[in-house]
Write an enzyme that holds these catalytic residues in place. Structure first.
Site, PDB file in Angstrom:
ATOM      1  N   ASN A   1      12.299   1.857   1.563  1.00  0.00           N
ATOM      2  CA  ASN A   1      11.075   1.116   1.859  1.00  0.00           C
ATOM      3  C   ASN A   1      10.475   0.722   0.520  1.00  0.00           C
ATOM      4  O   ASN A   1       9.713   1.460  -0.090  1.00  0.00           O
ATOM      5  CB  ASN A   1      10.133   2.025   2.673  1.00  0.00           C
TER       6      ASN A   1
ATOM      7  N   LEU B   1      -4.031   1.217   7.789  1.00  0.00           N
ATOM      8  CA  LEU B   1      -4.839   1.182   6.559  1.00  0.00           C
ATOM      9  C   LEU B   1      -4.139   1.963   5.459  1.00  0.00           C
ATOM     10  O   LEU B   1      -4.342   3.160   5.288  1.00  0.00           O
ATOM     11  CB  LEU B   1      -6.228   1.779   6.847  1.00  0.00           C
ATOM     12  N   GLY B   2      -3.270   1.267   4.718  1.00  0.00           N
ATOM     13  CA  GLY B   2      -2.599   1.879   3.569  1.00  0.00           C
ATOM     14  C   GLY B   2      -3.119   1.198   2.318  1.00  0.00           C
ATOM     15  O   GLY B   2      -4.301   0.844   2.238  1.00  0.00           O
TER      16      GLY B   2
ATOM     17  N   LYS C   1       9.730   3.958  -1.488  1.00  0.00           N
ATOM     18  CA  LYS C   1       9.807   5.186  -0.698  1.00  0.00           C
ATOM     19  C   LYS C   1      11.220   5.279  -0.152  1.00  0.00           C
ATOM     20  O   LYS C   1      11.800   4.257   0.238  1.00  0.00           O
ATOM     21  CB  LYS C   1       8.802   5.141   0.457  1.00  0.00           C
TER      22      LYS C   1
ATOM     23  N   HIS D   1       3.634  -5.325   8.473  1.00  0.00           N
ATOM     24  CA  HIS D   1       3.526  -3.922   8.907  1.00  0.00           C
ATOM     25  C   HIS D   1       3.960  -3.768  10.366  1.00  0.00           C
ATOM     26  O   HIS D   1       3.546  -2.835  11.052  1.00  0.00           O
ATOM     27  CB  HIS D   1       2.079  -3.391   8.784  1.00  0.00           C
TER      28      HIS D   1
ATOM     29  N   GLU E   1       7.313   4.664   9.503  1.00  0.00           N
ATOM     30  CA  GLU E   1       8.127   3.453   9.374  1.00  0.00           C
ATOM     31  C   GLU E   1       9.580   3.806   9.085  1.00  0.00           C
ATOM     32  O   GLU E   1      10.495   3.150   9.585  1.00  0.00           O
ATOM     33  CB  GLU E   1       7.588   2.588   8.215  1.00  0.00           C
TER      34      GLU E   1
ATOM     35  N   ASP F   1      -8.122   3.552  -4.806  1.00  0.00           N
ATOM     36  CA  ASP F   1      -7.776   4.729  -4.014  1.00  0.00           C
ATOM     37  C   ASP F   1      -9.025   5.238  -3.284  1.00  0.00           C
ATOM     38  O   ASP F   1     -10.032   5.542  -3.918  1.00  0.00           O
ATOM     39  CB  ASP F   1      -7.211   5.819  -4.939  1.00  0.00           C
ATOM     40  N   MET F   2      -8.926   5.301  -1.954  1.00  0.00           N
ATOM     41  CA  MET F   2     -10.085   5.683  -1.150  1.00  0.00           C
ATOM     42  C   MET F   2     -10.587   7.088  -1.490  1.00  0.00           C
ATOM     43  O   MET F   2     -11.768   7.385  -1.337  1.00  0.00           O
ATOM     44  CB  MET F   2      -9.722   5.562   0.333  1.00  0.00           C
TER      45      MET F   2
ATOM     46  N   ARG G   1      -6.034  -6.259  -2.651  1.00  0.00           N
ATOM     47  CA  ARG G   1      -6.038  -7.623  -2.081  1.00  0.00           C
ATOM     48  C   ARG G   1      -7.358  -7.902  -1.385  1.00  0.00           C
ATOM     49  O   ARG G   1      -7.919  -7.035  -0.730  1.00  0.00           O
ATOM     50  CB  ARG G   1      -4.897  -7.763  -1.058  1.00  0.00           C
TER      51      ARG G   1
ATOM     52  N   GLY H   1      -2.105   5.753   5.062  1.00  0.00           N
ATOM     53  CA  GLY H   1      -2.794   6.645   4.130  1.00  0.00           C
ATOM     54  C   GLY H   1      -4.295   6.812   4.366  1.00  0.00           C
ATOM     55  O   GLY H   1      -4.795   7.927   4.466  1.00  0.00           O
TER      56      GLY H   1
ATOM     57  N   ARG I   1      13.663  -1.800   4.617  1.00  0.00           N
ATOM     58  CA  ARG I   1      12.487  -2.531   5.047  1.00  0.00           C
ATOM     59  C   ARG I   1      12.514  -3.869   4.325  1.00  0.00           C
ATOM     60  O   ARG I   1      12.636  -3.913   3.090  1.00  0.00           O
ATOM     61  CB  ARG I   1      11.214  -1.778   4.649  1.00  0.00           C
TER      62      ARG I   1
HETATM   63  N1  LIG Z   1      -6.986  12.235   1.723  1.00  0.00           N
HETATM   64  C1  LIG Z   1      -7.179  10.926   1.630  1.00  0.00           C
HETATM   65  N2  LIG Z   1      -8.415  10.408   1.820  1.00  0.00           N
HETATM   66  C2  LIG Z   1      -8.633   9.093   1.714  1.00  0.00           C
HETATM   67  N3  LIG Z   1      -7.669   8.199   1.430  1.00  0.00           N
HETATM   68  C3  LIG Z   1      -6.428   8.652   1.230  1.00  0.00           C
HETATM   69  C4  LIG Z   1      -6.104  10.028   1.318  1.00  0.00           C
HETATM   70  N4  LIG Z   1      -4.787  10.173   1.086  1.00  0.00           N
HETATM   71  C5  LIG Z   1      -4.309   8.936   0.841  1.00  0.00           C
HETATM   72  N5  LIG Z   1      -5.277   8.017   0.931  1.00  0.00           N
HETATM   73  C6  LIG Z   1      -5.182   6.570   0.720  1.00  0.00           C
HETATM   74  O1  LIG Z   1      -3.954   6.076   1.203  1.00  0.00           O
HETATM   75  C7  LIG Z   1      -3.507   5.001   0.358  1.00  0.00           C
HETATM   76  C8  LIG Z   1      -2.009   4.875   0.422  1.00  0.00           C
HETATM   77  O2  LIG Z   1      -1.616   4.728   1.752  1.00  0.00           O
HETATM   78  P1  LIG Z   1      -0.083   4.462   2.130  1.00  0.00           P
HETATM   79  O3  LIG Z   1      -0.023   4.299   3.603  1.00  0.00           O
HETATM   80  O4  LIG Z   1       0.765   5.498   1.508  1.00  0.00           O
HETATM   81  O5  LIG Z   1       0.080   3.065   1.419  1.00  0.00           O
HETATM   82  P2  LIG Z   1       1.322   2.171   1.044  1.00  0.00           P
HETATM   83  O6  LIG Z   1       2.431   2.487   2.032  1.00  0.00           O
HETATM   84  O7  LIG Z   1       0.793   0.797   1.214  1.00  0.00           O
HETATM   85  O8  LIG Z   1       1.663   2.520  -0.356  1.00  0.00           O
HETATM   86  C9  LIG Z   1      -4.018   5.390  -1.021  1.00  0.00           C
HETATM   87  O9  LIG Z   1      -4.356   4.257  -1.757  1.00  0.00           O
HETATM   88  C10 LIG Z   1      -5.279   6.191  -0.727  1.00  0.00           C
HETATM   89  O10 LIG Z   1      -6.408   5.385  -0.905  1.00  0.00           O
HETATM   90  C1  LIG Z   2       3.229  -6.163   3.863  1.00  0.00           C
HETATM   91  C2  LIG Z   2       2.431  -5.207   3.078  1.00  0.00           C
HETATM   92  O1  LIG Z   2       1.275  -5.426   2.807  1.00  0.00           O
HETATM   93  O2  LIG Z   2       3.052  -4.087   2.710  1.00  0.00           O
HETATM   94  P1  LIG Z   2       2.462  -2.909   1.809  1.00  0.00           P
HETATM   95  O3  LIG Z   2       1.267  -2.364   2.543  1.00  0.00           O
HETATM   96  O4  LIG Z   2       3.595  -1.922   1.739  1.00  0.00           O
HETATM   97  O5  LIG Z   2       2.123  -3.520   0.487  1.00  0.00           O
HETATM   98 MG   LIG Z   3       3.036   1.222   3.576  1.00  0.00          MG
END
Ligand SMILES: Nc1ncnc2c1ncn2[C@@H]1O[C@H](COP(=O)(O)OP(=O)(O)O)[C@@H](O)[C@H]1O
Ligand SMILES: CC(=O)OP(=O)(O)O
Ligand SMILES: [Mg+2]
Length: 397
Positions: free
Chosen positions: A25, A208-209, A32, A179, A383, A281-282, A240, A329, A90
């Site tokens: 991924n 919400l990642g 990942k 997604h 995923e 980062d949240m 973004r 996340g 992916r």
């Molecule tokens: N304990 C937590 N509290 C708040 N936000 C978190 C926590 N753990 C992870 N996150 C958030 O999750 C985000 C990453 O999410 P993820 O689904 O792994 O993203 P991606 O797949 O897009 O890299 C990080 O930027 C962070 O802000």
């Molecule tokens: C499509 C997309 O936004 O993927 P990612 O969250 O992994 O950046």
């Molecule tokens: Mg992701």
């Protein structure tokens, strides 16, 4: 299942006996990976290489993939293992061409390459992963699973932009959505949590990642989503902007004298939470808010406001909503975001149970009050498992 090998040895077995799928991924700044044993869906290996192209990280995706291969080798689980049945990738943008998991051939790879202009941050990384894996194991089936596929069912009224039809047709300008593997997996898992048939359940999924998107799923079928032609539209994300007036682009070009690439970088990499408060980062935003930081507070408020707008919009799209599911996340881990996003929505039939919401627990769970007409759920996405299942099914023919 005659080919299954369950002898528990670290390696060995005949060449046709692979029961494991390596899933790659590749995101815009991370790779990942997971090795999935399909006999029991266990994960003999899993990890992530982060900060690609950033200070303190590896240089590029090719280097990241070499690191992944080295780590697997070190664990005796390398790509040369005869237990490997296939590699699942992916792939973020499948355009209108790919709406199903697809066995990768030279022709398919060329078509994925042709879609790079529609996902410049993502498809090149996916292509690098495919090239590296094919070079290391040319004998293995390699399968592409597309982020866009689940959204292929979105009706024209939601998928089309109201721009000149001939121009849109010529350049493939429409809502594709992303997604999708996560939205599909989570909408199914939400129905399972409710003990209901997915065909009878309407769900708003909030993924919400780092990237973030919302989708409206009616009876297991996606009918709308917040991302569009590219993964830039919709919700506020880590870096973004999500929705902006397209006039902002012209204004920056004409008044600020910025070029296309500068504006692209601004909206994709220097905006969102990062642009508003300097942190994407949240967790850090939560810490700073607790210290009374006004910029972090504003970033949080803008993020949540946009989320609530989409919940309202997709409630209207679906007519009847059975559940709102938070995933990825931020969705899985931030009780504060869920609390703020769901507050004051009794008019939509949504009442959160603040105590249940604040509890940290693994697995899918309900966080709404028993009186809530709409269930609110935290549903961990997977995923990699979804990609492994699709890949294995196709590889076995
Ligand atoms: N304990 C937590 N509290 C708040 N936000 C978190 C926590 N753990 C992870 N996150 C958030 O999750 C985000 C990453 O999410 P993820 O689904 O792994 O993203 P991606 O797949 O897009 O890299 C990080 O930027 C962070 O802000
Ligand atoms: C499509 C997309 O936004 O993927 P990612 O969250 O992994 O950046
Ligand atoms: Mg992701």
């Amino acid at each position: 299942m005659s080919g299954r090998q369950d002898d528990g040895r670290a390696d060995g077995g005949g060449e046709q006996h692979g029961t494991r799928v390596l899933v790659l991924n590749s995101g815009s700044s991370s790779v990942k990976y997971q090795l999935v044993e399909m006999a029991d869906e266990s994960r003999p290996a899993a990890g992530v290489v982060e900060r690609i192209g950033e200070r303190g990280g590896v240089a590029d995706h090719a280097q990241a993939l070499r690191t992944v291969a080295e780590r697997l080798d070190a664990e005796g689980l390398g790509l040369d293992s005869p237990r490997l049945a296939a590699v699942g990738h992916r792939v973020v943008h499948g355009g209108t061409r790919f709406t199903e998991p697809t066995l990768i051939t030279d022709e398919v790879l060329a078509e994925i390459r042709a879609l790079v202009p529609l996902a410049p941050l993502h498809n090149p990384a996916n292509i690098t992963g495919i090239e590296v894996a094919r070079r290391l194991r040319p004998d293995l089936p390699q399968v592409a699973v597309f982020d866009t596929a689940f959204h292929a069912t979105i009706p024209e009224a939601a998928a089309r932009y109201a721009i000149d039809a001939a121009t849109a047709e010529r350049y493939g300008i429409r809502r594709y959505g992303f997604h999708g593997t996560s939205h599909a997996y989570v909408s199914q898992a939400t129905a399972a949590l409710l003990g209901r048939d997915p065909a009878d359940v309407n769900v708003i999924v909030l993924h919400l990642g780092n990237g973030a998107s919302a989708s409206a799923v009616r009876g297991g079928v996606c009918v709308d989503t917040s991302m569009g032609l590219t993964p830039l539209e919709g919700l506020v994300m880590g870096t973004r902007s999500g929705d902006v007036d397209p006039g902002v682009v012209f204004h920056l070009a004409r008044v600020a004298g910025m070029g296309t690439d500068d504006i692209d970088t601004l909206l994709n990499k220097k905006s969102g939470l990062l642009g508003l408060c300097g942190a994407n980062d949240m967790r850090e935003i939560g810490r700073r808010m607790a210290e009374g930081d006004a910029d972090a507070r504003l970033a949080f408020d803008v993020y949540v406001h946009r989320l609530r707008r989409y919940v309202g919009a997709f409630t209207a799209v679906l007519g009847r909503v059975d559940a709102v599911a938070f995933t990825a996340g931020v969705g899985e881990n931030s009780a504060a975001v869920r609390e703020a996003a769901m507050s004051g929505l009794q008019g939509l039939g949504i009442t959160l149970d603040s105590v249940a919401n604040a509890v940290r627990a693994p697995g899918a769970r309900l966080v709404s009050a028993p009186s809530s007409r709409v269930a609110v759920a935290v549903v961990p996405t997977d995923e990699e498992l979804a990609i492994a299942r699709d890949t294995y099914a196709l590889a076995r023919g």
